[in-house]
Design an enzyme around this catalytic site. Structure first.
Site, PDB file in Angstrom:
ATOM      1  N   ASN A 185      -8.887   2.574  -3.695  1.00 54.79           N
ATOM      2  CA  ASN A 185      -8.825   1.115  -3.754  1.00 54.79           C
ATOM      3  C   ASN A 185     -10.269   0.636  -3.732  1.00 54.79           C
ATOM      4  OD1 ASN A 185      -6.040   1.435  -3.355  1.00 54.79           O
ATOM      5  ND2 ASN A 185      -6.204   1.144  -1.145  1.00 54.79           N
ATOM      6  N   HIS A 204     -15.093   4.992  -0.887  1.00 54.09           N
ATOM      7  CA  HIS A 204     -14.208   6.045  -0.386  1.00 54.09           C
ATOM      8  C   HIS A 204     -12.932   6.083  -1.213  1.00 54.09           C
ATOM      9  CE1 HIS A 204     -12.588   2.464   1.609  1.00 54.09           C
ATOM     10  NE2 HIS A 204     -11.451   3.119   1.790  1.00 54.09           N
TER      11      HIS A 204
END
Ligand SMILES: [Zn+2]
Ligand SMILES: [Zn+2]
Ligand SMILES: [Zn+2]
Length: 332
Positions: free
Chosen positions: A153, A166
């Site tokens: 995301n 990440h």
């Protein structure tokens, strides 16, 4: 302990995970601050604030959970699912439930807080893909885990709560519904035509107005019936059902393809938030002639509203022929 519950009408599993409510966020409730202005648990020097790492790139052989890493993989402090106890499936009257058994891991992609897939060298992105692959190979040793979704995301609108670059892995004890639907549809196509549907898509779409770019064995295209504006797929030209069977060279090429696509989206759409999803065959599935692993990228330009929630029917205002043209023209 999180819990899985199944809707008895449409056979849809949901994860009830109250601990997720305790997550900190870079975004809410305070107004958004400039990048890096807030304390970040993923930045080097703050390793003690995260759970101990499962895997890390440490080129200078620095000690575990200290700086000197190029990427780190750790269990999520606020997991949607946990490796703990057993599945304990049970009926409650007409309902089915099981323990929220599974895994939820974070891949911190780079030490730099402001790095992104668009700016990271392809070698770093390759390391992240290799780390994801290694975690999938490890998780598939556990017979209770059926599937691992590797996803990212990026940006608040895409559901990211922390800015530091990440990605995540969520290992589930059941094959998720969307993947099951892809498997069933692909098996049907194979039964009728004797071929893999994605191999057929590659064959047809490479000559179409929806082709964005093809390089190094990967084809990037806007699908024929995209749910969302600028939805884009990355397909390996070579048929393979499981991502984790890919070798280094294939992942190096995928890393270049991902960087190129995100830079195109940044130019065409002014640095959109996006979700990146890896679809691969269930763990321990044999080599499947009808399933073809792929990456789906969805920039978050619009919100899903009542009609979509109520029907599963998506309205997309951008024809894929137009989005493909824009992304084609936004190349380097
Ligand atoms: Zn950071
Ligand atoms: Zn195929
Ligand atoms: Zn898919």
């Amino acid at each position: 302990m999180p819990e899985l519950r199944k809707d008895p009408v449409v056979d849809r599993w949901v994860i009830i995970a109250p601990e997720r409510a305790n997550r900190p966020s870079d975004f809410a409730p305070a107004p958004r601050r400039p990048s890096g202005a807030r304390h970040c648990p993923f930045c080097p020097g703050n390793e003690a604030e995260t759970p101990p790492e499962l895997l890390a790139g440490r080129p200078s052989a620095s000690a575990r959970d200290t700086p000197g890493w190029t990427y780190r993989v750790l269990p999520n402090r606020y997991p949607a699912l946990k490796i703990e106890g057993g599945l304990d499936p049970a009926a409650e009257g007409l309902y089915d439930r099981m323990n929220g058994f599974g895994a939820h891991e974070i891949v911190i992609e780079a030490p730099e807080h402001d790095a992104s897939l668009a700016t990271m060298p392809a070698d770093w992105v390759t390391d992240v893909l290799m780390a994801g692959r290694e975690r999938m190979l490890d998780l598939r040793k556990d017979e209770r885990i059926a599937y691992v979704l590797f996803f990212k995301n990026h940006g608040e609108a895409a559901g990211a709560t922390l800015e530091h670059p990440h990605s995540q892995l969520i290992a589930t004890p059941v094959v998720p519904g969307l993947v099951a639907a892809e498997l069933a549809g692909a098996a049907r196509h194979h039964e009728i035509r004797g071929r893999c549907v994605w191999c057929d898509i590659l064959h047809q779409d490479r000559g179409s107005a929806r082709l964005i770019v093809e390089a190094d064995g990967f084809t990037v295209l806007a699908p024929y019936a995209p749910r969302f504006a600028f939805e884009t797929w990355i397909l390996p030209n070579c048929h393979r059902s499981s991502f984790e069977e890919c070798g280094l060279e294939e992942l190096q090429a995928l890393a270049r393809s991902l960087g190129d696509l995100v830079r195109r989206m940044n130019r065409a759409l002014d640095f959109p938030a996006y979700n990146l999803i890896l679809h691969t065959a269930p763990l321990r599935a044999p080599t499947l002639p009808y399933y073809h692993w792929h990456v789906e990228v969805v920039p978050r330009l619009t919100t899903v509203a009542g009609f979509e929630w109520g029907t599963g029917f998506f309205i997309n205002a951008t024809p894929p022929e137009d989005s493909a043209a824009r992304l084609r023209e936004s190349g380097e």
